[in-house]
Design an enzyme around this catalytic site. Sequence first.
Site, PDB file in Angstrom:
ATOM      1  N   ASN A 124       0.834  -1.212   0.000  1.00  0.00           N
ATOM      2  CA  ASN A 124       0.000   0.000   0.000  1.00  0.00           C
ATOM      3  C   ASN A 124       0.867   1.260   0.000  1.00  0.00           C
ATOM      4  OD1 ASN A 124      -2.203  -1.699   0.227  1.00  0.00           O
ATOM      5  ND2 ASN A 124      -2.467  -1.374   2.437  1.00  0.00           N
TER       6      ASN A 124
ATOM      7  N   ALA B 215      -5.980   1.564   5.306  1.00  0.00           N
ATOM      8  CA  ALA B 215      -4.865   2.089   4.493  1.00  0.00           C
ATOM      9  C   ALA B 215      -4.731   3.615   4.543  1.00  0.00           C
ATOM     10  CB  ALA B 215      -4.938   1.612   3.039  1.00  0.00           C
ATOM     11  N   ALA B 216      -5.476   4.290   5.418  1.00  0.00           N
ATOM     12  CA  ALA B 216      -5.286   5.750   5.536  1.00  0.00           C
ATOM     13  C   ALA B 216      -3.860   6.047   6.019  1.00  0.00           C
ATOM     14  CB  ALA B 216      -6.309   6.340   6.496  1.00  0.00           C
ATOM     15  N   GLY B 217      -3.381   5.247   6.983  1.00  0.00           N
ATOM     16  CA  GLY B 217      -2.009   5.423   7.470  1.00  0.00           C
ATOM     17  C   GLY B 217      -0.996   5.130   6.367  1.00  0.00           C
ATOM     18  N   ASP B 218      -1.298   4.159   5.526  1.00  0.00           N
ATOM     19  CA  ASP B 218      -0.387   3.832   4.421  1.00  0.00           C
ATOM     20  C   ASP B 218      -0.352   4.962   3.399  1.00  0.00           C
ATOM     21  OD1 ASP B 218       0.013   1.378   5.647  1.00  0.00           O
ATOM     22  OD2 ASP B 218      -1.593   0.411   4.515  1.00  0.00           O
TER      23      ASP B 218
HETATM   24  O1  RIB Z   1      -2.822  -0.852   6.571  1.00  0.00           O
HETATM   25  C1  RIB Z   1      -3.792  -1.608   5.923  1.00  0.00           C
HETATM   26  C2  RIB Z   1      -3.259  -2.961   5.595  1.00  0.00           C
HETATM   27  O2  RIB Z   1      -2.995  -3.640   6.797  1.00  0.00           O
HETATM   28  C3  RIB Z   1      -4.201  -3.844   4.833  1.00  0.00           C
HETATM   29  O3  RIB Z   1      -4.087  -3.679   3.440  1.00  0.00           O
HETATM   30  C4  RIB Z   1      -3.830  -5.234   5.328  1.00  0.00           C
HETATM   31  O4  RIB Z   1      -3.203  -6.011   4.367  1.00  0.00           O
HETATM   32  C5  RIB Z   1      -2.944  -5.025   6.542  1.00  0.00           C
HETATM   33  O5  RIB Z   1      -1.647  -5.310   6.282  1.00  0.00           O
END
Ligand code: RIB
Length: 309
Positions: A44, A253-256
């Site tokens: 991500n 995935a907001a943190g990603d």
């Molecule tokens: O940060 C979100 C992610 O955390 C998801 O995509 C999941 O795979 C976990 O790793």
Amino acid sequence: MSHDVAVVGSLSVDFVMQVPRRPGKGETIAGFDFSTFVGGKGNNQALAAARAGSQVAMIGRVGTDSFADEIAGKLEADSIDTSYLFRDARTGTGIANIYVDEDGDNSIVIVPRANGCLSKEDIQAASAAIASAAIMLMQMEIPQPTIAAAAAIAHDAGVLVALNPAPAPPDGALAPELLCLIDILIPNQSEAELLTGIKIHDQITAAASAAALQGRGAKQVIITLGEQGALVLSGEAPVFVPSFAVTAVDTTAAGDAFCGALAARLSEGRPLVDAVYFACAAGALATTRRGAEPSLPMKESIEKLAGYR
Ligand code: RIB
């Protein structure tokens, strides 16, 4: 080939269930929707950095199954270098089971599988990609000795080392030798609480938590606080960067999105607080769409929300 951002981390497939509320102990409940997406925090963050405008190399391990092909295909569609995406016949690609409730909040269970096999030898094999980047970004869904090996290579090469300690180790322990190699540590609120033992309930306690992490060796600390924004501790005084008002449907995935956009902006040589402002816009946008990969925003949308366009 040189890169702006090298991401060392996990790649998974997410099995996402929409549920009215997250189930309790021993409870069976009915969900109302199901989807699969590519995910994993490393994957991500690599996608997020590429969409925010960077040349990215992804270093990680997947299986030899069809999930691996799907993940590689998505990375390549975003022009990410997959030369160091190692295939592992011993085990399958990583998996995540994600429950998303009606408020958009989630609970995640990961099974690392190939992610757990990313080794120091893999990192050595990818050292040219790491050393040629402006910044290396890591998370904690791969083994800690592997993270430490990558941090040492990047540090020796003068590459900025960023670690998103997600998920934080259950005992809150990060090796002091590792923390001393980290230029930018990016925990969220609960990770910072686990790592420091300091409960965060306002800007003062967030600043105390960041100072504690800095005292343990991390040079700069950014604590992400969801819709409250982020706290940055770089010099002496903490700086609070507010977030953007959006309608959140799924915080996965907001943190990603935040970490990937931050790395992209820093690789352009922008100052830290400017990069955090841009990253807050990316994180906010990611909450407005369901799933990990589909929610990671493009540079134009981030700039629009940030008011640059
Ligand atoms: O940060 C979100 C992610 O955390 C998801 O995509 C999941 O795979 C976990 O790793």
